[in-house]
Scaffold this motif. Sequence first.
Motif, mmCIF file in Angstrom:
data_model
loop_
_atom_site.group_PDB
_atom_site.id
_atom_site.type_symbol
_atom_site.label_atom_id
_atom_site.label_comp_id
_atom_site.label_asym_id
_atom_site.label_seq_id
_atom_site.Cartn_x
_atom_site.Cartn_y
_atom_site.Cartn_z
ATOM 1 N N ASN A 20 1.077 -1.154 0.049
ATOM 2 C CA ASN A 20 0.112 0.019 0.025
ATOM 3 C C ASN A 20 0.932 1.119 0.132
ATOM 4 O O ASN A 20 1.274 1.678 1.158
ATOM 5 N N LYS A 21 0.922 1.775 -1.022
ATOM 6 C CA LYS A 21 1.747 3.031 -1.196
ATOM 7 C C LYS A 21 1.448 4.263 -0.849
ATOM 8 O O LYS A 21 2.115 5.087 -0.155
ATOM 9 N N TYR A 22 0.052 4.326 -0.390
ATOM 10 C CA TYR A 22 -0.355 5.599 0.335
ATOM 11 C C TYR A 22 -0.126 5.531 1.820
ATOM 12 O O TYR A 22 0.196 6.734 2.361
ATOM 13 N N TRP A 23 -0.233 4.338 2.437
ATOM 14 C CA TRP A 23 0.242 4.187 3.807
ATOM 15 C C TRP A 23 1.780 4.357 4.038
ATOM 16 O O TRP A 23 2.305 4.794 5.015
ATOM 17 N N ARG A 24 2.295 3.830 3.022
ATOM 18 C CA ARG A 24 3.813 3.887 3.141
ATOM 19 C C ARG A 24 4.305 5.437 3.168
ATOM 20 O O ARG A 24 5.262 5.909 3.638
ATOM 21 N N TRP A 25 3.565 6.139 2.391
ATOM 22 C CA TRP A 25 3.923 7.726 2.041
ATOM 23 C C TRP A 25 3.407 8.288 3.431
ATOM 24 O O TRP A 25 4.173 9.322 3.924
ATOM 25 N N PHE A 26 2.367 7.821 3.823
ATOM 26 C CA PHE A 26 1.742 8.743 4.929
ATOM 27 C C PHE A 26 2.505 8.328 6.247
ATOM 28 O O PHE A 26 2.492 9.123 7.274
ATOM 29 N N ARG A 27 2.975 7.060 6.573
ATOM 30 C CA ARG A 27 3.557 6.725 7.760
ATOM 31 C C ARG A 27 4.884 7.560 8.073
ATOM 32 O O ARG A 27 4.932 7.548 9.522
ATOM 33 N N ARG A 28 5.248 8.263 7.156
ATOM 34 C CA ARG A 28 6.826 8.678 7.903
ATOM 35 C C ARG A 28 6.229 9.959 8.479
ATOM 36 O O ARG A 28 6.942 10.228 9.702
ATOM 37 N N PRO A 29 5.556 10.733 7.981
ATOM 38 C CA PRO A 29 5.007 12.309 8.874
ATOM 39 C C PRO A 29 4.555 11.693 10.066
ATOM 40 O O PRO A 29 4.535 12.163 11.155
#
Length: 223
Positions: A20-29
């Motif tokens: 899931n690329k959306y969660w991978r992008w969101f999990r950093r912030p």
Amino acid sequence: MVVAIIIVFENRLLIMIGSNKYWRWFRRPWLVVHFIVATVFFLPTYLMIPDQESAKALFTQLAPCIPVYVDADLVFVAVIETRFLLRLAGALFLSAFLEIWTFAYLTDRMLGKQINRTMSVRTVELHRKFQRAFIVQLLIPILILMIPVAYVGVSCFTFYHNQAINNIAIIILSSHGFFSTIVMICIHAPYREFTILVFSVAVRFGQAENSSSVGPLRSHIVT
């Protein structure tokens, strides 16, 4: 500690939704925000440290029956208005509980969807068994700590002081690691088996030392 627990549950969900690329992008912030909150959580308390002379005078008015064995000059008053800190801590723990429950629920749902796709039924059951054991490992110490935490909150709101109960509450709170370790050994089979192995080896080694130190009895009777 709370942030670490949240990250553990999030990491287990990440294993299920790694694509899931959306969660991978969101999990950093998301991780950055959690680390910042954990870092600055006690900053308001540090900034609200009152003048010690006036704080001790107010403390003496609120608790006039200070025991004689308490040296008031050695008392450090960290905060006078405790309601703000308690509300902040309550909001933090409530949000942490909601996050943990959400991650656990989503992980369980994803495990159900993974059956016959990328995981076998046995693998999914092993994941679920580990997650249930991990949740129990967290819940039991938390339930044990609820009583002293509730007492501390009530005593702060009502300005009630009882040194004996305070000591008991501090002892229970400081025993969190002990309770967590005992629960972990009892629940997780690998830890339990290793602990039993270590104790069995230690007992056998002690018995061997005792038997070798005693040796054969010598007779000192002269005939």
